[in-house]
Design a protein around this motif. Structure first.
Motif, PDB file in Angstrom:
ATOM      1  N   PHE A 206      42.282 130.406  -7.188  1.00  4.51           N
ATOM      2  CA  PHE A 206      42.631 131.737  -7.668  1.00  4.51           C
ATOM      3  C   PHE A 206      43.903 131.734  -8.508  1.00  4.51           C
ATOM      4  O   PHE A 206      44.038 132.506  -9.443  1.00  4.51           O
ATOM      5  N   THR A 207      44.871 130.880  -8.170  1.00  8.41           N
ATOM      6  CA  THR A 207      46.143 130.832  -8.888  1.00  8.41           C
ATOM      7  C   THR A 207      46.334 129.473  -9.542  1.00  8.41           C
ATOM      8  O   THR A 207      45.725 128.484  -9.148  1.00  8.41           O
ATOM      9  N   LYS A 208      47.200 129.416 -10.534  1.00  9.24           N
ATOM     10  CA  LYS A 208      47.419 128.184 -11.278  1.00  9.24           C
ATOM     11  C   LYS A 208      48.040 127.120 -10.373  1.00  9.24           C
ATOM     12  O   LYS A 208      48.730 127.437  -9.404  1.00  9.24           O
ATOM     13  N   PRO A 209      47.831 125.848 -10.689  1.00 12.13           N
ATOM     14  CA  PRO A 209      48.344 124.774  -9.839  1.00 12.13           C
ATOM     15  C   PRO A 209      49.792 124.418 -10.172  1.00 12.13           C
ATOM     16  O   PRO A 209      50.312 124.774 -11.237  1.00 12.13           O
ATOM     17  N   GLU A 210      50.422 123.709  -9.250  1.00 14.27           N
ATOM     18  CA  GLU A 210      51.676 123.030  -9.541  1.00 14.27           C
ATOM     19  C   GLU A 210      51.330 121.680 -10.161  1.00 14.27           C
ATOM     20  O   GLU A 210      50.312 121.067  -9.822  1.00 14.27           O
ATOM     21  N   LEU A 211      52.167 121.218 -11.071  1.00 11.65           N
ATOM     22  CA  LEU A 211      51.947 119.933 -11.733  1.00 11.65           C
ATOM     23  C   LEU A 211      53.059 118.964 -11.359  1.00 11.65           C
ATOM     24  O   LEU A 211      54.234 119.228 -11.640  1.00 11.65           O
ATOM     25  N   VAL A 257      57.269 123.898  -5.386  1.00  9.41           N
ATOM     26  CA  VAL A 257      57.669 122.493  -5.360  1.00  9.41           C
ATOM     27  C   VAL A 257      59.182 122.419  -5.342  1.00  9.41           C
ATOM     28  O   VAL A 257      59.860 123.043  -6.161  1.00  9.41           O
ATOM     29  N   VAL A 258      59.709 121.665  -4.383  1.00  7.32           N
ATOM     30  CA  VAL A 258      61.149 121.463  -4.239  1.00  7.32           C
ATOM     31  C   VAL A 258      61.419 119.975  -4.368  1.00  7.32           C
ATOM     32  O   VAL A 258      60.710 119.164  -3.771  1.00  7.32           O
ATOM     33  N   LYS A 259      62.436 119.599  -5.125  1.00  8.50           N
ATOM     34  CA  LYS A 259      62.823 118.190  -5.207  1.00  8.50           C
ATOM     35  C   LYS A 259      64.206 118.022  -4.591  1.00  8.50           C
ATOM     36  O   LYS A 259      65.119 118.807  -4.881  1.00  8.50           O
ATOM     37  N   ASN A 260      64.350 116.985  -3.750  1.00  6.50           N
ATOM     38  CA  ASN A 260      65.658 116.766  -3.152  1.00  6.50           C
ATOM     39  C   ASN A 260      66.527 115.951  -4.094  1.00  6.50           C
ATOM     40  O   ASN A 260      66.146 115.649  -5.229  1.00  6.50           O
ATOM     41  N   GLU A 261      67.722 115.568  -3.638  1.00  6.56           N
ATOM     42  CA  GLU A 261      68.685 114.920  -4.523  1.00  6.56           C
ATOM     43  C   GLU A 261      68.227 113.546  -4.993  1.00  6.56           C
ATOM     44  O   GLU A 261      68.755 113.008  -5.956  1.00  6.56           O
ATOM     45  N   GLN A 262      67.272 112.947  -4.317  1.00  7.33           N
ATOM     46  CA  GLN A 262      66.697 111.674  -4.754  1.00  7.33           C
ATOM     47  C   GLN A 262      65.454 111.885  -5.621  1.00  7.33           C
ATOM     48  O   GLN A 262      64.731 110.938  -5.928  1.00  7.33           O
ATOM     49  N   SER A 263      65.170 113.149  -5.988  1.00  8.51           N
ATOM     50  CA  SER A 263      64.012 113.535  -6.804  1.00  8.51           C
ATOM     51  C   SER A 263      62.685 113.252  -6.107  1.00  8.51           C
ATOM     52  O   SER A 263      61.655 113.152  -6.751  1.00  8.51           O
ATOM     53  N   ASN A 264      62.715 113.099  -4.779  1.00 11.60           N
ATOM     54  CA  ASN A 264      61.462 112.984  -4.050  1.00 11.60           C
ATOM     55  C   ASN A 264      60.758 114.334  -4.043  1.00 11.60           C
ATOM     56  O   ASN A 264      61.384 115.378  -3.854  1.00 11.60           O
ATOM     57  N   ILE A 265      59.454 114.322  -4.237  1.00 12.45           N
ATOM     58  CA  ILE A 265      58.691 115.560  -4.322  1.00 12.45           C
ATOM     59  C   ILE A 265      58.479 116.130  -2.934  1.00 12.45           C
ATOM     60  O   ILE A 265      58.069 115.444  -1.999  1.00 12.45           O
TER      61      ILE A 265
END
Length: 450
Positions: A206-211, A257-265
């Motif tokens: 129904f809604t657009k995805p996260e990429l 989508v949240v990324k931490n300080e190490q850019s881990n997804i």
């Protein structure tokens, strides 16, 4: 490895209570109306595409749910961004459900789906270049992925198919079908499907995805929160399923989508669970890693039911909203909550005095922060309805500097589309675009230099 919620910090500021049901000032008492244009209804999945001189927006016409296959006001509108004058109205054939939500522009061409089980590529003037029959209604804005130099347009049907096509000719590159797919496939009887589809509702996408590139192959993958309580992660290069998760104990209501300080997804899934015996909701924020595994869970006892329909990214933070609280998730794992609900007294159907919240659920953020009356960082939240004045929605301006609401303003009617803050008419000042269910798109001057 540190998790996205390591070192939780919960900060709550209590909001004041207003029991007198005072009507909010109108938006036009604060911001000058530049123009308004009749385009039909836009949804929370709608977006606005700007060109040098024009605005392009999809419309659901008179109604979001069409019970008759004729609505001449739906389709795509092209407007002069300075005056609001309608320049063109297209993709609005007289027979069929031509509701259009999100649109993508690529190399001057428009790409969009509709509720007539079609996906189209047109010129900006409305000439159809190609048209694909789809497996169900297309309810959201398509997305574009770059598969190692080759671009694909990706869209998903409400009945369970994700499809990537070549933007030049619409030829299918890959498709993914959910296990419970119930739509049309090439070779099926199209006429029988069309009759069935008219009586169908959303069951999957129904809604657009996260990429995000989840598997490290250099191609963005797609993360869908489905309508039927599943999360699907799909390989952007091949269309193969990377993983899926079912939320059995609670309904997924939101995803960011949240990324931490190490850019881990990290994926933030905000869900609710209704307890029928106690007649209350439990709100839960779950953080999952790139494989969908839950790495942290946080329950909110002091946050009411009613998560918003979108989110904002700001300085490595993700901002969500519920009916009465802003939730800020930092890259270091901290969580802050700020109360912003407004209560009022009312009498229910049994003539019993109760206290409710004027803020309704399903709120939406505008697209950016802005300055307002000395507050440099403000967000604008639109509430579809004012529970005290149910025929109108309202906007709320919340200062991220002082952590409080600085203004609430009534808008002309009920509204659903996420507001757009932009220099719409190119006069050097920011404007505010709002669509209401009186079928008008309104452009207000915020009086702030762009």
């Amino acid at each position: 490895m540190r998790t996205a919620l390591l070192g939780l910090l919960l900060m709550t500021i209590t909001s004041s209570t207003d029991d007198d049901k005072k009507e909010f000032e109108s938006i036009e008492s604060e911001f000058k109306l530049q123009w308004k244009s009749k385009i039909g209804n836009a949804s929370f999945r709608s977006n606005v595409t700007f060109t040098e001189n024009d605005i392009i927006i999809g419309s659901n016409g008179k109604n979001f749910r069409d019970y008759y296959p004729i609505d001449k006001t739906s389709g795509v509108y092209k407007l002069n961004r300075r005056t609001g004058k309608v320049i063109a109205h297209f993709a609005n054939e007289s027979i069929g459900d031509m509701d259009v939500n999100g649109i993508v522009m690529y190399k001057g061409k428009l790409y969009f789906g509709n509720d007539n089980e079609e996906f189209l590529c047109t010129t900006s003037e409305g000439k159809i270049l190609w048209r694909n029959a789809t497996s169900g209604d297309i309810e959201h804005e398509p997305v574009m992925i770059n598969n190692k130099g080759k671009k694909y347009i990706v869209y998903a049907s409400e009945l369970g198919e994700v499809c990537a096509v070549d933007p030049e000719n619409g030829i299918r590159a890959w498709s993914y079908y959910t296990p419970d797919f119930s739509g049309w496939k090439p070779g099926d009887n199209r006429s029988a499907f069309k009759v069935k589809a008219f009586f169908s509702n959303s069951s999957a996408f129904f809604t657009k995805p996260e990429l995000e590139d989840l598997n490290g192959d250099g191609v963005e993958d797609l993360i869908y929160m489905s309508f039927n309580s599943f999360i699907y992660s799909i390989n952007g290069a091949t269309g193969k399923l990377l993983w899926s998760k079912e939320k059995k104990d609670s309904s997924p209501f939101f995803q960011a989508v949240v990324k931490n300080e190490q850019s881990n997804i990290r994926m933030a899934n905000f869900a609710y669970n209704y307890n029928s015996e106690e007649e209350n909701y439990t709100n839960t924020l779950e953080i999952a890693d790139s494989r969908g595994n839950i790495v942290s869970t946080r329950k909110f006892e002091d946050v009411s039911y009613g998560i918003g329909l979108n989110y904002m990214n700001l300085n490595n933070k993700v901002i969500l909203t519920t009916t009465d609280s802003l939730i800020v998730i930092g890259s270091n794992g901290n969580i802050e909550t700020y109360a912003h609900g407004l209560s009022y007294n009312y009498t229910d159907w049994n003539n019993i005095e109760k206290t409710g919240n004027r803020n309704t659920y399903d709120a939406v953020f505008a697209n950016r922060t802005f300055s307002y009356k000395g507050n440099k960082n403000c967000v604008l939240i639109l509430y579809q309805r004012d529970n005290a004045y149910y025929d109108h929605g309202f906007i709320e301006i919340f200062s991220l500097d002082t952590k409080e609401v600085v203004k609430r303003l009534s808008i002309p009617a009920v509204s659903e589309m996420a507001p757009i803050i932009e220099d719409v008419n190119k006069d050097g000042y920011l404007d505010l675009l709002i669509n209401c269910n009186d079928e008008y798109l309104y452009c207000y001057n915020l009086g702030i230099k762009a």
